[in-house]
Design an enzyme around this catalytic site. Structure first.
Site, mmCIF file in Angstrom:
data_model
loop_
_atom_site.group_PDB
_atom_site.id
_atom_site.type_symbol
_atom_site.label_atom_id
_atom_site.label_comp_id
_atom_site.label_asym_id
_atom_site.label_seq_id
_atom_site.Cartn_x
_atom_site.Cartn_y
_atom_site.Cartn_z
ATOM 1 N N LYS A 211 -2.914 1.745 2.898
ATOM 2 C CA LYS A 211 -1.484 1.944 3.150
ATOM 3 C C LYS A 211 -0.809 2.536 1.910
ATOM 4 C CE LYS A 211 2.702 -0.605 4.288
ATOM 5 N NZ LYS A 211 3.302 -1.853 4.716
ATOM 6 N N GLU A 217 -9.593 -1.382 -5.619
ATOM 7 C CA GLU A 217 -10.923 -1.480 -5.021
ATOM 8 C C GLU A 217 -11.219 -0.269 -4.137
ATOM 9 O OE1 GLU A 217 -8.535 -3.714 -5.007
ATOM 10 O OE2 GLU A 217 -9.279 -5.763 -5.251
ATOM 11 N N GLY A 272 0.253 -4.324 6.288
ATOM 12 C CA GLY A 272 -1.195 -4.082 6.168
ATOM 13 C C GLY A 272 -2.005 -4.913 7.148
ATOM 14 N N ARG A 273 -1.681 -6.208 7.240
ATOM 15 C CA ARG A 273 -2.490 -7.091 8.110
ATOM 16 C C ARG A 273 -2.136 -6.939 9.576
ATOM 17 N NH1 ARG A 273 0.750 -9.426 4.588
ATOM 18 N NH2 ARG A 273 2.480 -10.743 5.247
ATOM 19 N N GLU A 358 -1.875 -14.818 4.619
ATOM 20 C CA GLU A 358 -1.068 -13.884 3.836
ATOM 21 C C GLU A 358 0.358 -13.851 4.395
ATOM 22 O OE1 GLU A 358 -2.957 -10.305 1.649
ATOM 23 O OE2 GLU A 358 -1.876 -9.373 3.294
ATOM 24 N N HIS A 389 -24.063 -26.678 13.662
ATOM 25 C CA HIS A 389 -25.223 -27.111 12.876
ATOM 26 C C HIS A 389 -24.919 -27.070 11.388
ATOM 27 C CE1 HIS A 389 -27.795 -27.353 16.405
ATOM 28 N NE2 HIS A 389 -27.008 -26.382 16.864
ATOM 29 N N LYS A 517 -3.616 -9.033 -9.364
ATOM 30 C CA LYS A 517 -3.899 -7.591 -9.501
ATOM 31 C C LYS A 517 -3.470 -7.103 -10.886
ATOM 32 C CE LYS A 517 -3.039 -6.276 -4.671
ATOM 33 N NZ LYS A 517 -2.185 -5.510 -3.771
HETATM 34 O O1 F6P Z 1 -3.626 -7.244 -1.747
HETATM 35 C C1 F6P Z 1 -3.237 -7.516 -0.469
HETATM 36 C C2 F6P Z 1 -2.983 -6.258 0.293
HETATM 37 O O2 F6P Z 1 -1.822 -5.653 -0.135
HETATM 38 C C3 F6P Z 1 -2.941 -6.535 1.780
HETATM 39 O O3 F6P Z 1 -1.712 -6.944 2.218
HETATM 40 C C4 F6P Z 1 -3.393 -5.240 2.335
HETATM 41 O O4 F6P Z 1 -3.836 -5.375 3.644
HETATM 42 C C5 F6P Z 1 -4.487 -4.867 1.367
HETATM 43 O O5 F6P Z 1 -4.041 -5.339 0.127
HETATM 44 C C6 F6P Z 1 -4.837 -3.420 1.293
HETATM 45 O O6 F6P Z 1 -3.743 -2.639 0.909
HETATM 46 P P1 F6P Z 1 -3.765 -1.075 1.093
HETATM 47 O O7 F6P Z 1 -3.932 -0.764 2.530
HETATM 48 O O8 F6P Z 1 -2.459 -0.589 0.550
HETATM 49 O O9 F6P Z 1 -4.930 -0.531 0.292
#
Ligand code: F6P
Length: 554
Positions: A211, A217, A272-273, A358, A389, A517
């Site tokens: 987003k 990452e 995002g979620r 979240e 189990h 972060k």
């Molecule tokens: O760090 C959490 C977050 O901001 C989430 O809310 C989001 O889904 C994820 O990181 C990934 O963010 P992006 O789509 O901006 O890379």
């Protein structure tokens, strides 16, 4: 807007009534509730589309839900619901609307943000996604060297990974027969390495999904992918044939070197979620095709419609949310289990961990006041049959009450019907055992039935008693399909929304992820220093220095 009279959750008028009701019924055993009321299932179950919710195995009487609905009305739930659907900026800390429901708006109704109907833009992006996906699926889209794409890798994390990955996995019977989809999220180089080492760069397409397009990452993994491609095809022009992006940040996409013609847009009013319904779902469309993606949207839209229009007392997401509040805030249970009995749904618990925690894992209310009541529970789970189990011992005989959802498919996609019967019977037996338990007399009778002269029975009998009275919901899915999955996911999204409203939270920001972060950037910088560092606490300094020394010596 705030809840009526701007009162915190615990001062809502009905809170006190619920507290009194709780004191009255907290020791009632569900076994008894079932024995005195043969219509309990009928009273406490409902169906919507192909989903059946049985909530009769909960610690409730006929007074409980009316009171909980009153609590929801105290918190102005109906008004908040309307505000979300009509695009008010209810995400108050980011001044944003919350309109994942518009992404699956299959009606002809407009949806406005800042006075502008956003439906034409949404449809244009869906068309673009579908046109592109069809090219990949039919082989018309070629890599730079003219070869057909065989593998698609979605690079993303959090909402840009969990939703698409879970849906793709859930819809396995609908997969394209030749294309393989992969999902890379972890910045541990092992994740991407393990995937790309088996693939041919000439036939691989990357979707960089972010987003913000600033997530460390994802960008780091995208750079690894880019270098891997350019090593095999040393021509920068190859990038536009092997990389597409899904983002709200056009400038950053361009800076990465991806042709913005190959960018699929979404908007800041999609959290995002909550984004799998947006262009973040591109990997889903490529994996299962446009028709199936449309059915997923339709299933969610049907649930939206139900949530928006059904009275609270007959509203599936509202009922689930209220039951969750009942346990979280009155019984003070701390966690909530999600146990799918359908192997294709095995990633659902992980997806819901983000969706729920979240959203509602917050300790200040929407007005910035510290709350004095528990908010979102710890969400956890795994495939139910495997859990039996592993950790079910604790569900049955531990000291913590863990309410849970058992999500069970009735019709299987597999050829092995008897396997499915075994799975189904286990799911239902577990909810029965958790509810009913087994008292000491029954335990003794069971022992005698299997061994007429048991020795040392006194020693073990107390270990074999089950108190029961553990609450569960059972959600029966007629058959897992794009449409039923869409409905199921929207059900949980709205459950989370309702709980957030009642706890007076903003469920749509996530400031709690920021500090880590920020500090990670500092630590990364420290690792690259030519000397040991001393700017943190003793633990952090020691760990960073030990790491520096170890990698430098290796
Ligand atoms: O760090 C959490 C977050 O901001 C989430 O809310 C989001 O889904 C994820 O990181 C990934 O963010 P992006 O789509 O901006 O890379």
């Amino acid at each position: 807007m705030n809840n009526k009279k701007n009162l915190p959750f615990t001062q809502l008028p009905t809170y006190q009534k619920l507290q009194e009701h709780y004191e009255k019924i907290k020791n009632l055993h569900m076994r008894r509730l079932f024995s005195v009321d043969p219509f309990r299932f009928k009273k406490f179950s409902m169906e919507h589309q192909d989903l059946l919710l049985d909530y009769s195995k909960n610690r409730i009487t006929s007074e409980t839900l009316p009171l909980l609905c009153e609590l929801a009305r105290d918190a102005n739930l109906e008004e908040w619901r309307e505000r979300m659907f009509r695009g008010d900026k209810i995400n108050n800390t980011e001044n944003r609307a919350v309109l994942h429901t518009a992404l699956r708006n299959c009606s002809d109704q407009p949806v406005f943000v800042d006075g502008k109907d956003i439906m034409p833009e949404i449809r244009a992006v869906i068309d673009k996604m579908q046109a592109f996906s069809e090219k990949v699926r039919t082989g018309e889209w070629k890599g730079f060297t003219g070869k057909t794409v065989t593998d698609v890798i979605n690079i993303g994390i959090g909402g840009s990974d969990l939703g698409p990955k879970m849906v793709y996995q859930a819809l396995r019977p609908y997969h394209h027969k030749k294309l393989r989809l992969h999902f890379v999220s972890n910045v541990d180089g092992a994740h991407i390495e393990e995937i790309i080492e088996r693939l041919n760069p000439e036939t691989t397409l990357f979707i960089v999904s972010s987003k913000t397009f600033t997530t460390q990452e994802t960008l780091s993994n995208a750079h690894v992918a880019r270098d891997w491609l350019l090593q095999a095809i040393p021509d920068e022009k190859a990038i536009c044939k092997h990389f597409v992006a899904v983002s709200t940040n056009q400038a950053a996409v361009k800076a990465f070197g991806i042709d913005t013609d190959n960018m699929f847009e979404f908007w800041d009013w999609v959290g995002g979620r909550y984004s799998l319904w947006s262009a973040i779902g591109l990997s889903i469309v490529i994996g299962v095709g446009s028709d199936n993606f449309n059915k997923l949207l339709l299933g969610a839209h049907e649930m939206d419609d139900h949530f928006q229009n059904a009275p609270l007392e007959e509203n599936m997401p509202v009922i689930m949310a209220l039951l969750g509040i009942w346990y979280n805030n009155f019984f003070k249970s701390e966690s909530y289990g999600i146990f799918p009995y359908d192997d294709y749904l095995r990633s659902l618990p992980m997806y819901l961990e983000q969706a729920d925690m979240e959203s509602n894992g917050k300790s200040v209310d929407r007005d910035g006041r510290k709350v004095d009541y528990p908010t979102g529970p710890i969400i956890w789970g795994t495939s139910g049959i495997n859990g039996q189990h592993a950790f079910y011992q604790s569900l049955h005989q531990g000291t913590k009450m863990i309410p849970a959802d058992f999500i069970v498919s009735m019709l299987t996609h597999s050829h092995y019907q008897e396997q499915h019967n075994i799975m189904f019977s286990n799911a239902i037996a577990q909810t029965e055992a958790l509810m009913r338990g087994r008292n000491i007399d029954e335990t003794y009778a069971d022992i005698l039935a299997s061994d007429k002269k048991p020795s040392g029975v006194e020693k073990r009998i107390h270990h074999m008693v089950f108190e029961g009275n553990n609450p569960t919901n059972t959600i029966l899915i007629k058959k897992l399909s794009p449409r039923t999955l869409g409905g199921l996911l929207a059900l949980y999204e709205h459950k989370i929304f309702v709980q957030g409203v009642i706890w007076n939270l903003n469920s749509f920001d996530q400031w709690g992820v920021e500090l880590g972060k920020q500090l990670a950037k500092q630590v990364l910088n420290d690792i690259h220093q030519p000397h040991n560092i001393n700017s943190h606490d003793a633990s952090t300094n020691a760990l960073v220095n030990y790491y520096r020394e170890t990698i430098n010596e290796a």
